[in-house]
Scaffold this active site. Structure first.
Site, PDB file in Angstrom:
ATOM      1  N   VAL A  31      19.228  14.106  56.626  1.00 40.04           N
ATOM      2  CA  VAL A  31      17.905  13.518  56.889  1.00 40.04           C
ATOM      3  C   VAL A  31      17.228  14.235  58.062  1.00 40.04           C
ATOM      4  O   VAL A  31      16.037  14.577  58.004  1.00 40.04           O
ATOM      5  CB  VAL A  31      18.015  11.998  57.158  1.00 40.04           C
ATOM      6  CG1 VAL A  31      16.637  11.402  57.416  1.00 40.04           C
ATOM      7  CG2 VAL A  31      18.669  11.291  55.968  1.00 40.04           C
ATOM      8  N   GLU A  71      11.154   2.394  58.234  1.00 40.13           N
ATOM      9  CA  GLU A  71      10.787   2.385  56.809  1.00 40.13           C
ATOM     10  C   GLU A  71      11.854   3.051  55.936  1.00 40.13           C
ATOM     11  O   GLU A  71      12.131   2.615  54.815  1.00 40.13           O
ATOM     12  CB  GLU A  71       9.441   3.110  56.628  1.00 40.13           C
ATOM     13  CG  GLU A  71       8.912   3.154  55.218  1.00 40.13           C
ATOM     14  CD  GLU A  71       8.597   1.773  54.659  1.00 40.13           C
ATOM     15  OE1 GLU A  71       7.713   1.107  55.180  1.00 40.13           O
ATOM     16  OE2 GLU A  71       9.272   1.364  53.677  1.00 40.13           O
ATOM     17  N   GLY A 118      14.961   4.622  50.832  1.00 38.34           N
ATOM     18  CA  GLY A 118      14.619   6.034  51.066  1.00 38.34           C
ATOM     19  C   GLY A 118      13.115   6.238  51.114  1.00 38.34           C
ATOM     20  O   GLY A 118      12.429   5.721  52.000  1.00 38.34           O
ATOM     21  N   GLY A 168      26.802  15.473  44.214  1.00 30.75           N
ATOM     22  CA  GLY A 168      26.385  15.294  45.613  1.00 30.75           C
ATOM     23  C   GLY A 168      25.746  13.947  45.895  1.00 30.75           C
ATOM     24  O   GLY A 168      25.204  13.731  46.973  1.00 30.75           O
ATOM     25  N   GLU A 176      29.475  10.157  48.446  1.00 27.57           N
ATOM     26  CA  GLU A 176      30.246  10.795  49.511  1.00 27.57           C
ATOM     27  C   GLU A 176      31.676  11.013  49.015  1.00 27.57           C
ATOM     28  O   GLU A 176      32.127  10.361  48.082  1.00 27.57           O
ATOM     29  CB  GLU A 176      30.332   9.841  50.722  1.00 27.57           C
ATOM     30  CG  GLU A 176      29.025   9.252  51.162  1.00 27.57           C
ATOM     31  CD  GLU A 176      28.258  10.177  52.077  1.00 27.57           C
ATOM     32  OE1 GLU A 176      28.899  11.052  52.683  1.00 27.57           O
ATOM     33  OE2 GLU A 176      27.029  10.024  52.144  1.00 27.57           O
ATOM     34  N   LYS A 192      21.132  -3.162  53.314  1.00 27.13           N
ATOM     35  CA  LYS A 192      19.716  -3.092  52.934  1.00 27.13           C
ATOM     36  C   LYS A 192      19.144  -4.485  52.634  1.00 27.13           C
ATOM     37  O   LYS A 192      18.025  -4.798  53.041  1.00 27.13           O
ATOM     38  CB  LYS A 192      19.562  -2.156  51.737  1.00 27.13           C
ATOM     39  CG  LYS A 192      19.835  -0.694  52.125  1.00 27.13           C
ATOM     40  CD  LYS A 192      19.971   0.189  50.906  1.00 27.13           C
ATOM     41  CE  LYS A 192      20.222   1.636  51.278  1.00 27.13           C
ATOM     42  NZ  LYS A 192      20.654   2.445  50.133  1.00 27.13           N
TER      43      LYS A 192
HETATM   44  N1  HSE Z   1      24.369   6.215  49.689  1.00 24.35           N
HETATM   45  C1  HSE Z   1      23.063   5.651  49.578  1.00 24.35           C
HETATM   46  C2  HSE Z   1      22.719   5.444  48.104  1.00 24.35           C
HETATM   47  C3  HSE Z   1      22.080   6.549  50.269  1.00 24.35           C
HETATM   48  O1  HSE Z   1      23.452   5.927  47.243  1.00 24.35           O
HETATM   49  O2  HSE Z   1      21.746   4.770  47.788  1.00 24.35           O
HETATM   50  C4  HSE Z   1      20.844   5.910  50.723  1.00 24.35           C
HETATM   51  O3  HSE Z   1      21.038   4.826  51.560  1.00 24.35           O
END
Ligand code: HSE
Length: 414
Positions: free
Chosen positions: A12, A124, A129, A182, A185, A200
């Site tokens: 980011v 935000e 995202g 990708g 993780e 979230k």
């Molecule tokens: N690992 C999170 C997702 C990234 O897959 O949504 C964004 O928070």
């Protein structure tokens, strides 16, 4: 020229620097000031970077420089992100972050200091995202009482479930593909076990209902137990399995909040949110349902939201943006076992007719589901709506009668 600092040069952070340096004129017009990056804080070496002269390993360079008025925190994790953000605001600098763990855990404290110091704390990018959701809830929908928020808040798990639903891949293969592409993780625990979605929905709940909801208050289940059998039964029931974060306010003022896989009907607006996309439904008392959809992760979508917050900070040095919620409390969230739900149940038995008869007897009328090529002894059904505590007790009695419960998934009438 307004000088800023970027703390963290990962995915980011490098996206933020890229967006700021490739859209300089356009951003200056929007902010009514040029924005320059004075420091990039990272412990790693970037000798070949075109921004090599801006790198520092010392937070002191940033905190002691009065020219730096906005600090972008994109390090991730709680420490030292929390301490650095606090110190920046105490020194009169505004802070912009994409760090959902920070906001979900410490949001109320950080917003309080922002208010006291008359600076901005904006986030935000922490949910969805590149999807605008924090500003719409706090500003555009401000005249509404929010009744409910429900969303697909994690792209990685949505990608995995989409592969299971549309390509009949099993969980492990779909996870391996998500890692190869990708999205996931190498250690995918925070995504697949629901912690990311939990952070979230905590942020959205705190914002919409005005008091902090802490991640440990939210009953959270991930998708690691979902099998292709469950996906097939969801199809037979008339829907799909999605990982949903959901919050509702009850008449008492308490919140019902949960993160878990749910069967949602095919007609739901969230049922067709596929791949790495996120979808968030906000139900307002005046607007009815408003749905936000887009890329919930990724370098440039997330950086775009961060830079928009930086522009907002620069435009609002004098008139602070209003964004606030108060501290929470242990009794603010209802025990999820008191929520009324309808539950899908998949089980194994030696005597299907007897087990279904016992289920009917214990649970009231059940909706029996079938699927092609089910192994011998597999049964599946959906219960009527009742407090979850009652379902748990009745399923315990059913298992005492020789039925092995293999999975349960809540029905989400979304
Ligand atoms: N690992 C999170 C997702 C990234 O897959 O949504 C964004 O928070």
């Amino acid at each position: 020229m307004v000088q800023i600092a970027v703390m963290g040069y990962g995915v980011v952070g490098s996206g933020v620097v890229e967006v700021l340096t490739t859209h300089t004129d356009h951003i200056a017009k929007r902010a009514k000031e040029e924005i320059g990056i004075k420091y990039i804080l990272d412990l790693r070496e970037f000798p070949d970077s075109p921004f090599a002269d801006k790198f520092t390993k010392s937070f002191d360079d940033i905190i002691n420089d009065p020219e730096v008025r906005v600090v972008v925190e994109v390090m991730g994790g709680l420490h030292p992100a929390f301490e650095y953000s606090m110190r920046c605001m105490e020194a009169g600098k505004s802070v912009v972050t994409s760090n959902k763990e920070l906001v979900a855990t410490k949001g109320a404290e950080l917003l309080k200091v922002a208010q006291e110091k008359n600076v901005n704390f904006l986030f935000e990018a922490s949910v969805g995202g590149g999807i605008p959701i924090i500003r719409p809830i706090s500003q555009c929908l401000a005249a509404n009482d929010v009744i409910e928020i429900a969303g697909i808040l994690n792209g990685t798990t949505n990608f995995i479930l989409t592969k299971m639903i549309h390509d009949s891949m099993d969980f492990q293969d779909a996870l391996a593909l998500a890692q190869k592409l990708g999205y996931a993780e190498r250690n995918p625990a925070a995504d697949v076990e629901g912690a990311d979605a939990c952070r979230k929905i905590c942020i959205l709940a705190s914002l919409a209902f005005g008091r902090h909801v802490y991640p440990e208050q939210v009953h959270t289940e991930g998708i690691t137990n979902i099998s292709l059998a469950d996906v097939e039964y969801a199809e037979q029931w008339g829907g799909v399995v999605k990982l949903i974060g959901r919050v509702k306010q009850m008449e008492s003022g308490k919140l019902q909040i949960i993160v878990c896989p749910m069967f949602i009907p095919r007609e739901s607006q969230l049922a067709n949110v596929d791949d790495v996309f996120n979808g968030i439904m906000v139900r307002g008392d005046s607007t009815g349902d408003v749905v936000f959809y887009g890329k919930g992760a990724g370098k440039l979508p997330t950086a775009s939201a961060v830079v928009a917050d930086v522009i907002d900070c620069v435009k609002h040095f004098k008139a602070r943006k209003y964004l606030f919620w108060g501290e929470g409390s242990p009794d603010y969230v209802e025990d999820y076992l008191d929520d009324k739900v309808s539950m899908y149940v998949r089980a194994h038995t030696d005597n299907e007719a007897l087990a279904l008869g016992n289920a009917n007897h214990l649970l009231g009328k059940i909706n029996h589901l079938t699927r092609k090529n089910a192994p011998a002894g597999e049964i599946a059904f959906v219960t009527e709506t009742m407090p979850e505590r009652a379902i748990v007790e009745k399923l315990k009695k059913l298992s005492e009668l020789g039925v092995t419960i293999e999975n349960t998934i809540r029905i989400g009438e979304l």
